[in-house]
Design a protein around this motif. Structure first.
Motif, PDB file in Angstrom:
ATOM      1  N   VAL A 187       4.123 -45.805   6.959  1.00  0.00           N
ATOM      2  CA  VAL A 187       3.626 -45.206   5.716  1.00  0.00           C
ATOM      3  C   VAL A 187       3.769 -46.237   4.611  1.00  0.00           C
ATOM      4  O   VAL A 187       4.876 -46.708   4.326  1.00  0.00           O
ATOM      5  N   ILE A 188       2.634 -46.605   3.993  1.00  0.00           N
ATOM      6  CA  ILE A 188       2.611 -47.632   2.951  1.00  0.00           C
ATOM      7  C   ILE A 188       2.276 -46.981   1.618  1.00  0.00           C
ATOM      8  O   ILE A 188       1.203 -46.381   1.472  1.00  0.00           O
ATOM      9  N   ALA A 211       9.860 -44.631  12.455  1.00  0.00           N
ATOM     10  CA  ALA A 211       8.839 -45.008  11.480  1.00  0.00           C
ATOM     11  C   ALA A 211       9.386 -46.000  10.455  1.00  0.00           C
ATOM     12  O   ALA A 211      10.603 -46.124  10.250  1.00  0.00           O
ATOM     13  N   LEU A 212       8.457 -46.675   9.798  1.00  0.00           N
ATOM     14  CA  LEU A 212       8.778 -47.595   8.698  1.00  0.00           C
ATOM     15  C   LEU A 212       8.106 -47.097   7.430  1.00  0.00           C
ATOM     16  O   LEU A 212       6.898 -46.805   7.431  1.00  0.00           O
ATOM     17  N   ALA A 213       8.868 -46.983   6.352  1.00  0.00           N
ATOM     18  CA  ALA A 213       8.327 -46.666   5.022  1.00  0.00           C
ATOM     19  C   ALA A 213       8.292 -47.953   4.216  1.00  0.00           C
ATOM     20  O   ALA A 213       9.314 -48.636   4.078  1.00  0.00           O
ATOM     21  N   TYR A 214       7.118 -48.285   3.670  1.00  0.00           N
ATOM     22  CA  TYR A 214       6.934 -49.564   2.972  1.00  0.00           C
ATOM     23  C   TYR A 214       6.319 -49.284   1.605  1.00  0.00           C
ATOM     24  O   TYR A 214       5.290 -48.615   1.499  1.00  0.00           O
ATOM     25  N   ASP A 215       6.960 -49.779   0.555  1.00  0.00           N
ATOM     26  CA  ASP A 215       6.425 -49.627  -0.798  1.00  0.00           C
ATOM     27  C   ASP A 215       5.983 -50.997  -1.300  1.00  0.00           C
ATOM     28  O   ASP A 215       6.746 -51.963  -1.244  1.00  0.00           O
ATOM     29  N   VAL A 237      11.507 -50.441   3.320  1.00  0.00           N
ATOM     30  CA  VAL A 237      11.362 -51.816   2.852  1.00  0.00           C
ATOM     31  C   VAL A 237      10.458 -51.826   1.622  1.00  0.00           C
ATOM     32  O   VAL A 237       9.446 -51.117   1.577  1.00  0.00           O
ATOM     33  N   ASP A 238      10.818 -52.651   0.622  1.00  0.00           N
ATOM     34  CA  ASP A 238       9.958 -52.774  -0.559  1.00  0.00           C
ATOM     35  C   ASP A 238       8.987 -53.952  -0.397  1.00  0.00           C
ATOM     36  O   ASP A 238       8.969 -54.626   0.632  1.00  0.00           O
ATOM     37  N   GLY A 239       8.177 -54.199  -1.437  1.00  0.00           N
ATOM     38  CA  GLY A 239       7.084 -55.147  -1.337  1.00  0.00           C
ATOM     39  C   GLY A 239       7.400 -56.578  -1.726  1.00  0.00           C
ATOM     40  O   GLY A 239       6.472 -57.380  -1.899  1.00  0.00           O
TER      41      GLY A 239
END
Length: 273
Positions: A187-188, A211-215, A237-239
């Motif tokens: 999920v981005i 899952a991976l959550a990415y902002d 993880v952030d951007g």
């Protein structure tokens, strides 16, 4: 004795940009002493400042807010990914003296996701938002061969229009936040909600196991989206890695070498803390 090749980042504001620090790190790592400078351009004369930069011997530049659309108009030609994104974040002076407009955001995101060993091939991917940042990353995400890619946005028409534009193999769907169904491996968050400290209305059933959550946003503290995702026990993880990744792709387009992003990312992360 000839001076080192000249590059820059153009923006307004631009003093906050981490690009000079990143590219200085690349230059030292690769023993390639380029000059890289922040250039504050007035909002009403970016073209004039770009021409003056080229007259000084400028070889290329990164472009940030608010000049990405203007940069596209300045280019003699656009790369395929810049055309898809509808915006330019990298200008390249090629060997023929032509200005090429490129967009390295998608490549930067993919570079970071691969570094993280994120689920991509065969994965179900959800992208939150339908703005310019999303347009730049959809094609690279699709080239990673997910089984499905859903674009969710507050304004549903924008999400469905993007889905129709990029859907070639029946894998892309657009919807509103309230219409999100199923669980996702990746999920981005590409909405601007993080900047305002807000969270889009998302279901609690979003994340599949592992899952991976990415902002795409980053900061010293986790964004509201990542704080929310952490409550479900998923990897978050952030951007910041995307920022370094897109810079590395710009460097490659200019210099033909690929920097190792890991030590640069570690140094930036330490600075944030």
């Amino acid at each position: 004795m000839s001076r080192s090749p000249l590059y820059a980042v153009f923006g307004n504001p631009v003093a906050h940009s981490k690009s000079p620090q990143i590219h200085a790190g690349f230059a030292a790592q690769l023993s390639d002493p380029v000059r890289y400078e922040p250039r504050l351009a007035p909002v009403d004369d970016f073209p004039g400042h770009w021409r003056a930069f080229m007259a000084e011997g400028g070889r290329g530049a990164n472009v940030t807010v608010p000049f990405k659309q203007e940069a596209a108009a300045l280019a003699d030609r656009l790369s395929d990914r810049a055309q898809q994104a509808g915006a330019v974040n990298t200008l390249i002076l090629d060997r023929n003296g032509e200005v090429v407009g490129d967009n390295t955001d998608g490549a930067g995101l993919l570079l970071d996701l691969k570094r993280l060993e994120a689920p991509l091939e065969g994965a179900r991917i959800l992208v939150l938002g339908a703005g310019g940042a999303v347009r730049g990353v959809l094609q690279p995400l699709l080239e990673a061969q997910p089984s499905a890619l859903v674009i969710a946005n507050r304004t549903i028409d924008k999400a469905t229009a993007l889905a129709e534009r990029f859907d070639i193999q029946g894998r892309v769907r657009g919807c509103g936040f309230e219409e999100i169904k199923g669980r996702f491996d990746l999920v981005i968050n590409a909405t601007s909600a993080s900047l305002a400290g807000e969270l889009p209305p998302l279901p609690d059933t979003l994340f599949d196991e592992g899952a991976l959550a990415y902002d795409m946003m980053y900061g010293a503290a986790p964004t509201v989206f990542l704080q929310w995702a952490q409550t479900f026990g998923v990897r978050c993880v952030d951007g910041l890695g995307m920022l370094v990744g897109q810079a590395a792709e710009s460097w490659y387009q200019w210099r033909g070498t690929r920097p190792d992003t890991t030590p640069i990312l570690a140094a930036l992360r330490a600075d944030l803390r």
